[in-house]
Design a protein around this motif. Sequence first.
Motif, PDB file in Angstrom:
ATOM      1  N   ALA A  76       5.555  -3.024   2.730  1.00 55.89           N
ATOM      2  CA  ALA A  76       5.545  -2.143   3.563  1.00 55.89           C
ATOM      3  C   ALA A  76       4.508  -1.366   4.296  1.00 55.89           C
ATOM      4  N   GLY A  77       3.527  -2.096   4.383  1.00 61.53           N
ATOM      5  CA  GLY A  77       2.342  -1.632   4.861  1.00 61.53           C
ATOM      6  C   GLY A  77       1.326  -1.027   3.813  1.00 61.53           C
ATOM      7  N   THR A  78       1.876  -0.933   2.646  1.00 56.50           N
ATOM      8  CA  THR A  78       1.115  -0.094   1.566  1.00 56.50           C
ATOM      9  C   THR A  78       0.595  -1.193   0.358  1.00 56.50           C
ATOM     10  N   ASP A  79      -0.712  -0.842   0.110  1.00 60.13           N
ATOM     11  CA  ASP A  79      -1.207  -1.782  -0.812  1.00 60.13           C
ATOM     12  C   ASP A  79      -0.513  -1.344  -2.481  1.00 60.13           C
ATOM     13  N   LYS A  80       0.213  -2.197  -3.075  1.00 60.40           N
ATOM     14  CA  LYS A  80       0.594  -1.922  -4.443  1.00 60.40           C
ATOM     15  C   LYS A  80       0.686  -3.106  -5.141  1.00 60.40           C
ATOM     16  N   TYR A  81       1.047  -2.996  -6.319  1.00 61.85           N
ATOM     17  CA  TYR A  81       1.149  -4.131  -7.561  1.00 61.85           C
ATOM     18  C   TYR A  81       2.572  -4.625  -7.238  1.00 61.85           C
ATOM     19  N   VAL A  82       2.634  -6.039  -7.450  1.00 58.32           N
ATOM     20  CA  VAL A  82       4.035  -6.613  -7.119  1.00 58.32           C
ATOM     21  C   VAL A  82       4.182  -7.406  -8.519  1.00 58.32           C
TER      22      VAL A  82
END
Length: 857
Positions: free
Chosen positions: A578-584
């Motif tokens: 959703a436009g935000t850098d995160k761990y998946v």
Amino acid sequence: MIRVALRGLAGRKFRAALTALAIVLGVAMVSGTFVLTDTIDKAFNSIFVESYANTDAAISGKAPDISFEGDTAETPPVPASLLARVRALDGVQAAAGSVIDETATKILKPDGKAINTGGAPSFGFGIDPAQTAFNPLRLVDGTWPAGPDEVVIDAGTADDQGYDVGETVRIGTLKPVRSFRLVGIAQYGSVSSLGTATFAVFTIPTAQELLEREGKFDAISVAAKEGVSADELVADIKPILPPTAQVRTGVEQAEDDAAEVSEFVSFIRYFLLAFGGVALFVGAFVIFNTMSITVAQRTRELATLRTIGASRKQIRRAVLLEALVIGAVASVIGFALGIGLAYGLDWLFGVLNLDLPTTSMVIATRTVVVAFLIGIVVTVLAAFVPSIRATRISPILAVREGAELPRGRFSRFSPYIAGVLIVIALLLLARSMFTDELAIGDRLLSMAGGVLLLFVGVAMISPKLVRPLAAVVGVPGEKLAGISGYLARRNTLRNPGRTASTAAALMIGLALVTFVSVLANGMKASNRGAIEDQVKADFVVTSQDGYIPFVAGAGDAAAGATGVELATSVRSELGKVAGTDKYVTGIEPDKITSVYNFDWAEGSDRTLATLGEDGAILDKGFAEDEKLAVGDRFELQSGSGRSATLTVKALYEPPPFYPLLGSVSILKDKFDSLYDRPRNQFTFINVPGDPDAESEKPLEAALAKFPDAKVQTRESWIRAQDKEFNQFLIMLYVLLALSVIISIFGMINTLALAVFERTRELGMLRAVGMTRWQARVMIGSESVITALIGAALGLPLGMFLAAMVTRALDQYEVRYAIPLVPLLLFALVAVLVGLVAAIMPAQRAARLNVLQALQYE
């Protein structure tokens, strides 16, 4: 007056030497830090410069702009077919493709265990030896690999493990372990050591197979024909590139690579400089105290100088000149020791498995200038107030017996000034810890300023606390040592200001040691609680360092081991959610609840069955930040450049201190379709009955071909992380030990000056029956009482600072846990410091000639 000052200094060599040592250690720490980090910088720069020395244009994959908590998305490869098209361009002289991987290639030791790089890269290269212009490596021995079973390894690994050309080396990659014949040993240009990093060089086809790059290159290096500039070459190449590739000049690529490393080296530099600053700060207390005592003891001498015509300005300059000389000499010695300390710091990092690349030692002009500047400035500033006090000496004091310095005009306001400083310090600390919108630089400056002012404020108000503290900490000595203990306690009360300033130096060191100990203990407790709340598996498979992902095949191998009741792997990579850098993370919904506890906010374990191809489970905190609710749809872009539209199926609340799953969890099969070379973060395993050594053996056997994976019980995993916390604590203790050592010199100085000052008194005590042993005990007890006063101030202060930081980290649920045993050990250290500091002064007091002492004026 200059001659008088220098002769006076020469006449007090021992005192001047002890004073100088306080600055020597601080300057050594600062100069050693600069030498070490400049050397590391040079090593990295050499690597990058030599890597692109003959490269006019560098082609690589275009990585998505995704980074989180210091990690960046993996750069995708480019098609191998692009190389032929590049070579066909008119402006191209030569071009070569290469395969480069930073984490998957693990060289095994002779005992069969993988070399643990401690988080440093374990490079795997595929290089065309025919294109020597683009090869940054230099052979030390042997030849380059020519067949699928040949390899070249780095010189550091060969030396450490005793590998010679012609021997067999076992290496694990994204494929199971294979044996290779060592045909050569190489190093990066002039860089003799890569620290804990390793590399293995294969033929390009072999590297493509082992690192899952069939039909692909990680980089293509291009050299221009004569007369074609790098910019022109880049312009020629751009039209033939696929959308997933990019091209830059060799200089731009080298600068970009160097910039990433430079940030890391800068962090190390400022981290170590902080401890150098602490040492200098403590040294300033020692110098202030020593110069103050010296001025007080020279009252009649300075008054005589005033009588024969010396002006106030000359007296002040004479005192400052002494400080200037001490600072200059200390800077010279400190700078020289700093060069040796650079080797010591490098050794310390090595002991903690944190080796960094190094080359020939770098001593920059800036290092020399800074070392001398801070040494002289800190010494002169610390002596400034004593020099002002010296100017207040009246000529009439020259004829008075036992004359003392007159009190300053503002001395009666000291408690109020201390109170104001403490209030300002608390406001700065509160600003740094509890203000949300604050830049990192401002936050660190506010925190540093707050801590320094708090130490100064407490030191200024501590003379008022000496009497009640001495009454408490002096009781044991009085009970054990009798009259010697009683006299020792009375001596500490004779000049509370002197006792307090001596104790303040030790107070600072103990406060900082206590702070890191309490904070680390709270973090260990928080870490243990977070893992216990989430994991209910019997065994956990991780990489060797416990943090980077490991080969997915290792999880499959562990799942097939004898005696496994259930096994499930958790994939992990960076993504833009959703436009935000995160761990998946990728999970298996039908198995994950058997090994992991979800604290559901919306949804339940049954919701996992409906996850499907487009479903996702979100961290509740992240969902609130992005204003996502159950049923909402959002876009996920993987680090490999592929995208998917997903639906929020459920929300859960992981422990904020150490969430094991990413902010977004999706179906493992969906994860594998979005990411190239998917790898596991964890593999969780359950076995029948309780986990023990017998049930662990089949798992270890199954993982034998995957050297970067290791299996542990849940409890062993937690203990391993506790051990890492403890290793970091040891490093902090070693670095903070400088300030404690400086405080020891300060106490020796103060006690030596006190013995000198009380020569007649000690002679009188000896004359009325005090034995040599009683004199030693009295001085030793006085030193211990002073050290315990420092501990009585430092330990609570450190606990207070830890409590404030813990409160500031409340969003991460960091616990406040006081480690009683370490704090008791710190108090014991204070006693030992007092005893060590008293050895020389006590010896001098015991050896005084009674008759000469009685005649002393």
